[in-house]
Design a protein around this motif. Structure first.
Motif, PDB file in Angstrom:
ATOM      1  N   ASN A  18       0.742  -1.036   0.088  1.00  0.00           N
ATOM      2  CA  ASN A  18      -0.071  -0.037   0.044  1.00  0.00           C
ATOM      3  C   ASN A  18       0.812   1.249   0.030  1.00  0.00           C
ATOM      4  OD1 ASN A  18      -2.090  -1.503   0.090  1.00  0.00           O
ATOM      5  ND2 ASN A  18      -2.282  -1.631   2.258  1.00  0.00           N
ATOM      6  N   THR A  19       0.434   2.444  -0.398  1.00  0.00           N
ATOM      7  CA  THR A  19       1.088   3.475  -0.471  1.00  0.00           C
ATOM      8  C   THR A  19       0.475   4.686   0.179  1.00  0.00           C
ATOM      9  OG1 THR A  19       0.337   3.947  -2.829  1.00  0.00           O
ATOM     10  CG2 THR A  19       2.532   2.906  -2.664  1.00  0.00           C
ATOM     11  N   ILE A  20       1.183   6.015   0.451  1.00  0.00           N
ATOM     12  CA  ILE A  20       0.595   6.996   0.770  1.00  0.00           C
ATOM     13  C   ILE A  20       1.466   8.099  -0.089  1.00  0.00           C
ATOM     14  CG2 ILE A  20      -0.586   6.674   2.592  1.00  0.00           C
ATOM     15  CD1 ILE A  20       1.886   7.698   4.229  1.00  0.00           C
ATOM     16  N   ASP A  21       0.730   9.078  -0.517  1.00  0.00           N
ATOM     17  CA  ASP A  21       1.405  10.230  -1.310  1.00  0.00           C
ATOM     18  C   ASP A  21       1.779  11.211  -0.356  1.00  0.00           C
ATOM     19  OD1 ASP A  21       1.122   8.905  -3.436  1.00  0.00           O
ATOM     20  OD2 ASP A  21      -0.869  10.081  -4.118  1.00  0.00           O
ATOM     21  N   VAL A  22       3.008  11.754  -0.431  1.00  0.00           N
ATOM     22  CA  VAL A  22       3.354  13.014   0.285  1.00  0.00           C
ATOM     23  C   VAL A  22       2.898  14.199  -0.716  1.00  0.00           C
ATOM     24  CG1 VAL A  22       5.422  14.312   1.415  1.00  0.00           C
ATOM     25  CG2 VAL A  22       5.200  11.787   1.170  1.00  0.00           C
ATOM     26  N   ILE A  23       2.197  15.099  -0.178  1.00  0.00           N
ATOM     27  CA  ILE A  23       1.880  16.261  -0.741  1.00  0.00           C
ATOM     28  C   ILE A  23       2.355  17.503  -0.369  1.00  0.00           C
ATOM     29  CG2 ILE A  23      -0.503  17.629  -1.766  1.00  0.00           C
ATOM     30  CD1 ILE A  23      -0.257  14.888  -2.685  1.00  0.00           C
ATOM     31  N   ASN A  24       2.928  18.235  -1.358  1.00  0.00           N
ATOM     32  CA  ASN A  24       3.451  19.625  -1.014  1.00  0.00           C
ATOM     33  C   ASN A  24       2.184  20.450  -0.483  1.00  0.00           C
ATOM     34  OD1 ASN A  24       4.337  22.506  -1.109  1.00  0.00           O
ATOM     35  ND2 ASN A  24       5.962  21.868  -2.447  1.00  0.00           N
ATOM     36  N   PRO A  25       2.306  20.988   0.757  1.00  0.00           N
ATOM     37  CA  PRO A  25       1.088  21.671   1.239  1.00  0.00           C
ATOM     38  C   PRO A  25       0.985  23.128   0.526  1.00  0.00           C
ATOM     39  CG  PRO A  25       2.479  21.373   2.833  1.00  0.00           C
ATOM     40  CD  PRO A  25       3.278  20.838   1.815  1.00  0.00           C
ATOM     41  N   TYR A  26       1.843  23.663  -0.058  1.00  0.00           N
ATOM     42  CA  TYR A  26       1.574  25.028  -0.894  1.00  0.00           C
ATOM     43  C   TYR A  26       1.435  25.036  -2.290  1.00  0.00           C
ATOM     44  CZ  TYR A  26       2.623  29.754  -2.018  1.00  0.00           C
ATOM     45  OH  TYR A  26       2.246  31.126  -2.530  1.00  0.00           O
ATOM     46  N   THR A  27       1.897  23.715  -2.771  1.00  0.00           N
ATOM     47  CA  THR A  27       1.673  23.920  -4.519  1.00  0.00           C
ATOM     48  C   THR A  27       0.676  22.712  -4.710  1.00  0.00           C
ATOM     49  OG1 THR A  27       3.628  22.016  -4.745  1.00  0.00           O
ATOM     50  CG2 THR A  27       4.283  24.258  -5.173  1.00  0.00           C
ATOM     51  N   ASN A  28       0.551  21.885  -3.482  1.00  0.00           N
ATOM     52  CA  ASN A  28      -0.499  21.010  -3.676  1.00  0.00           C
ATOM     53  C   ASN A  28       0.011  19.823  -4.772  1.00  0.00           C
ATOM     54  OD1 ASN A  28      -2.941  19.825  -2.775  1.00  0.00           O
ATOM     55  ND2 ASN A  28      -4.065  20.361  -4.227  1.00  0.00           N
ATOM     56  N   GLU A  29       1.359  19.681  -5.174  1.00  0.00           N
ATOM     57  CA  GLU A  29       1.990  18.661  -5.934  1.00  0.00           C
ATOM     58  C   GLU A  29       2.386  17.475  -5.092  1.00  0.00           C
ATOM     59  OE1 GLU A  29       4.872  20.682  -7.921  1.00  0.00           O
ATOM     60  OE2 GLU A  29       3.280  22.036  -9.236  1.00  0.00           O
ATOM     61  N   LYS A  30       2.385  16.469  -5.772  1.00  0.00           N
ATOM     62  CA  LYS A  30       2.913  15.204  -5.082  1.00  0.00           C
ATOM     63  C   LYS A  30       4.420  15.272  -5.198  1.00  0.00           C
ATOM     64  CE  LYS A  30       2.750  10.376  -5.984  1.00  0.00           C
ATOM     65  NZ  LYS A  30       2.089   9.178  -6.729  1.00  0.00           N
TER      66      LYS A  30
END
Ligand code: NAD
Length: 477
Positions: A18-30
């Motif tokens: 299983n995976t989770i994504d780390v999301i940049n909180p400012y750009t919303n990019e993965k």
């Protein structure tokens, strides 16, 4: 980028996980994809850590542990900018604050390197006791074994190192469970230790959720100590489920600051703007309550609002930015709803409190009451209440009116008052003429009441990560 757990030096990133994504909180990019650890991975990590403790770390001479930590400090110095950029990306922390986190992290490694060589014990005066003649008593400090380290997102490198570096200095091994939101710096840190020469398995990294992997680490019978930094509810669960393990809990607070009429107002304003709004208030000792003596209340408030409105809000990658995003949109919306609730209950929002996605502008609130969430609960957001008071007794009693007690700030030029007030505050630490938020990495740091149990600050963490062992000798004269 796909990253995963590192156990005995080998990465576990299999496609079936299983995976989770780390999301940049400012750009919303993965920013990365994390392959999650299973319960089997956790078991493998703990078993391997125990083996490496017994075969390697327990026997490693102090000079070698010290050298590894010093090399780690040197490598971090070389890679400082790379680490700072990753913290900007995963946590949204403004670059200037991310850089200062790296600088502090290097210091932790250096302190730990030095203290690895100073794990001294004592020789007891055995003849002080009846029948103690011709006996010798030695107290040694010995490592405890496998340390489980569980860390939060807000200082992903600094707070992880406050656990890992003292554990290594003491000769322990570590199973490291970083926050789900900020695993990239954790991954890079474990790689950095490999490069510095730490044996495989001396730190095992398990990437996983708190509920699944964190809780299994806490209850694992081969783990001798849990050192946790995070929220009060999780801390309570850990305390209840850790069994016979030693436990250090570094939890939250609604940190108070008192500004007396004889204090330096400008110094207080400068310290408290940073103290309340640095990293959008997502700091455990963030200034959340400011009590100002009536005679200077209006002047303080006017200057505090002005300085707050001058903060630069925007892209955390920009050198000039003071305030970037909060960790998630939900965190910003939750804080915004507390501000609105306080307004409905009669509070005045003097400035700030508007939300755009993850960004919440720094809010100063007045006309508050003790029962409002913005005062009594941990906000962990860019909001602060400013409240007038009359007497020293009143300031002390309102400051102590909290379930928390981590650090406080007191602004006064009167040394007698400073000492009197410090003695009466129910806190783990008190700063005179600085904000509650200030922290160095070599003083004892930790809370009373529901802010936690135990102390960090390298020397103090090492004490809690070792056992004392008594060896008595009956001498034949
Ligand atoms: P959090 O409590 O949500 O998570 C912290 C860590 O605990 C994460 O790694 C998470 O995965 C893990 N976790 C979650 N549930 C768990 C469980 N049941 N068993 C074991 N582990 C579990 O905290 P957060 O949101 O990442 O950080 C914010 C909180 O941390 C705030 O309350 C803040 O005050 C506190 N904090 C305290 C200090 C301090 O030194 N006192 C420093 C920084 C942050």
């Amino acid at each position: 980028m796909r990253i995963g757990s590192i156990i005995n030096g080998t990465e576990r990133v299999g496609e079936d996980r299983n995976t989770i994504d780390v999301i940049n909180p400012y750009t919303n990019e993965k920013a990365a994809e994390v392959a999650l650890a299973s319960r089997e991975d956790l078991d493998a990590a703990v078993n391997n850590s125990l083996e490496v403790f017994q075969t390697t770390m327990k026997k490693m001479p102090a000079h070698e542990r010290s050298d590894i930590l010093r090399r780690a400090a040197e490598i971090l110095e070389e890679k400082a900018e790379e680490f700072a950029s990753v913290i900007v990306e995963e946590a949204g922390k403004p670059i200037k604050h991310s850089r200062s986190e790296i600088t502090r992290s290097i210091q932790i490694l250096k302190f730990s390197s030095e203290l690895a060589k100073h794990m001294t014990g004592e020789v007891l005066p055995m003849d002080a006791a009846l029948r103690g003649e011709n006996r010798m008593g030695i107290v040694k400090r010995t490592p405890i074994g496998v340390v489980g380290a569980i860390t939060p997102f807000n200082f992903p490198l600094n707070l992880s190192l406050h656990k890992i570096a003292p554990a290594i200095a003491a000769g322990n091994t570590v199973v490291f469970k970083p926050a789900e939101k900020t695993p990239i710096s954790a991954y890079m840190l474990v790689k950095l230790f490999q490069e510095a020469g730490l044996p495989n398995g001396a730190i095992n990294l398990v990437m996983g959720t708190g509920e699944e992997v964190g809780s299994a680490l806490v209850t694992h019978d081969k783990v001798k100590k849990i050192t946790f930094t995070g929220s009060l509810p999780v801390g309570k669960t850990i305390r209840e489920t850790a069994g016979f393990k030693k436990v250090t809990l570094e939890l939250g607070s609604n940190s108070p600051n008192i500004v007396f009429e004889d204090g330096d107002i400008d110094q207080a304003v400068t310290s408290l703007v940073l103290g309340a709004f640095g990293f959008s208030g997502q700091v455990c000792v963030s200034a959340q309550r400011i009590y100002v003596q009536k005679g200077i209340y209006q002047e303080f408030l006017a200057k505090f609002i002005k300085a707050t409105e001058e903060l630069v809000i925007g892209d955390p990658r920009d050198d000039k930015t003071d305030i970037g995003p909060m960790i998630t949109k939900e965190a910003a919306s939750r804080a915004k709803s507390w501000i609105e609730e306080a307004r409905e209950q009669g509070a005045t929002i003097e400035t700030g409190g508007s939300q755009d996605g993850t960004v919440l502008t720094p809010a100063i609130i007045t006309n508050v009451e003790q029962k409002m969430k913005v005062v009594s609960d941990e906000a962990f957001a860019p909001l602060v209440s400013v409240m007038p008071f009359d007497t020293e007794e009143e300031a002390v009693s309102r400051t102590n009116d909290s379930i928390y007690g981590l650090q406080a700030g007191v602004f006064t030029k009167d040394i007698d008052r400073a000492m009197r007030v410090s003695d009466q505050l129910e806190m783990g630490g008190v700063w005179i003429n600085d904000a509650s938020t200030f922290r160095q990495d070599n003083h004892p740091y930790g809370g009373v009441k529901q802010s936690g149990i135990g102390r960090e600050g390298v020397k103090y963490a090492i004490e809690d990560m070792t056992e004392s062992k008594f060896i008595g000798i009956k001498l034949n004269p």
